[in-house]
Motif scaffolding. Structure first.
Motif, PDB file in Angstrom:
ATOM      1  N   PHE A 164       0.865  -1.174   0.000  1.00  0.00           N
ATOM      2  CA  PHE A 164       0.000   0.000   0.000  1.00  0.00           C
ATOM      3  C   PHE A 164       0.908   1.232   0.000  1.00  0.00           C
ATOM      4  CE2 PHE A 164      -2.451  -3.342   2.033  1.00  0.00           C
ATOM      5  CZ  PHE A 164      -3.698  -3.212   1.429  1.00  0.00           C
ATOM      6  N   GLY A 165       1.522   1.493  -1.139  1.00  0.00           N
ATOM      7  CA  GLY A 165       2.474   2.594  -1.196  1.00  0.00           C
ATOM      8  C   GLY A 165       3.706   2.268  -0.379  1.00  0.00           C
ATOM      9  N   GLU A 166       3.941   3.044   0.671  1.00  0.00           N
ATOM     10  CA  GLU A 166       5.118   2.838   1.497  1.00  0.00           C
ATOM     11  C   GLU A 166       4.855   1.931   2.693  1.00  0.00           C
ATOM     12  OE1 GLU A 166       6.457   6.686   2.562  1.00  0.00           O
ATOM     13  OE2 GLU A 166       7.197   7.184   0.556  1.00  0.00           O
ATOM     14  N   VAL A 167       3.704   1.307   2.721  1.00  0.00           N
ATOM     15  CA  VAL A 167       3.367   0.346   3.774  1.00  0.00           C
ATOM     16  C   VAL A 167       3.059  -0.997   3.113  1.00  0.00           C
ATOM     17  CG1 VAL A 167       1.802  -0.234   5.658  1.00  0.00           C
ATOM     18  CG2 VAL A 167       2.468   2.148   5.280  1.00  0.00           C
ATOM     19  N   ARG A 168       3.587  -2.062   3.684  1.00  0.00           N
ATOM     20  CA  ARG A 168       3.378  -3.390   3.112  1.00  0.00           C
ATOM     21  C   ARG A 168       2.834  -4.333   4.165  1.00  0.00           C
ATOM     22  NH1 ARG A 168       7.985  -4.300   0.618  1.00  0.00           N
ATOM     23  NH2 ARG A 168       9.116  -4.797   2.529  1.00  0.00           N
ATOM     24  N   LEU A 169       1.865  -5.158   3.782  1.00  0.00           N
ATOM     25  CA  LEU A 169       1.385  -6.268   4.599  1.00  0.00           C
ATOM     26  C   LEU A 169       1.990  -7.555   4.050  1.00  0.00           C
ATOM     27  CD1 LEU A 169      -2.406  -5.456   5.120  1.00  0.00           C
ATOM     28  CD2 LEU A 169      -0.499  -5.048   6.694  1.00  0.00           C
TER      29      LEU A 169
END
Length: 263
Positions: free
Chosen positions: A211-216
């Motif tokens: 999610f852009g600069e956030v990853r799950l």
């Protein structure tokens, strides 16, 4: 000669620029929450209970056959890593973590109104090191590799619950570093402070979404190793029966969130 040097410098600059367009270095920090499903095998209930008189104290219920159900415990890890992305190649990855890992045990004796349930849990200070390869498909990625986990400072507790006429429930803290192997060549207080154990190696596979600069990320690894018990625990231990070949075997499922930093 000058022309050759100029051409060489230009070629090197062009190659580095082209390489920069086709490669990307990503670092990240994050947190993962895991659930360890331990299908343990070969453990000794008296040892895990921490009661040297376990079999005589709760006789005759515990003198018969018993069942060792699958146990589920938790793992928490702070982790940081680096990914080297290469166009049309995928990425190489290295990760170092720091956290707590809980390993559980359970044994059920008897049935109906006369039964004994033994549950034990050991907490380890964990240092997982992950090395792997992956490939991205737009926002999605898949990865696989090997993770080595160093476990330190075992501490634990056990609970014995009895259903029987005049039965009692007991609680003790049986699990200490003395049950497990420790390195003998550490200096001064280091051995008592850290109590390093045999590292665990496990293959893993995972998927993730950016999610852009956030990853799950969701990762699954399979652990199979002998418990690093000391020799007196494996044979002739004061807790009852012997442990000829106790196995730590199960699945670790981890859900992580990573904050990505690009360079």
């Amino acid at each position: 000669m000058r022309i050759r040097k100029v051409l060489l410098i230009w070629a090197l600059g062009w190659a580095l620029g082209l390489h920069g367009q086709k490669s990307l270095l990503e670092s990240y920090l994050g947190f993962s929450f895991g659930n360890f499903v331990n299908a343990h095998r070969g453990l000794e209930p008296g040892t895990m209970s921490g009661r040297p008189d376990f079999f005589s104290e709760f006789a005759p219920i515990v003198l018969g056959d018993y069942v060792e159900p699958v146990s589920r415990t938790l793992a928490y890890t702070l982790e940081g890593g680096v990914r080297y992305h290469r166009l049309n190649f995928g990425f190489l990855e290295g990760t170092v973590g720091l956290g707590d890992w809980f390993i559980g045990y359970r044994a059920d004796f008897g049935d109906g109104a006369e039964r004994v349930e033994l549950t034990a849990r050991t907490k380890f200070f964990a240092l997982p090191v992950r090395v792997g390869y992956g490939y991205e498909f737009s926002e999605w990625h898949m990865r696989a590799g090997v993770v080595m986990t160093l476990l330190f400072s075992p501490k634990g507790d056990a609970e014995t619950v009895v259903w029987a006429p005049g039965g009692t429930a007991g609680h003790q803290r049986p699990m200490s570093g003395e049950l497990f192997y420790q390195k003998d060549n550490l200096v001064f207080f280091m051995e008592d402070l850290f109590r390093p154990l045999i590292p665990l190696y496990a293959p893993y596979v995972g998927v993730g979404y950016n999610f852009g600069e956030v990853r799950l990320a969701l990762d699954v690894s399979f652990v199979s190793s002998s418990y690093p018990f000391r020799d007196f625990v494996k044979s002739n231990n004061p807790f009852g029966r012997n442990i000829p070949e106790a196995m730590l075997r199960g699945w670790l499922v981890e859900l992580g969130i990573h904050f990505r930093i690009f360079r």
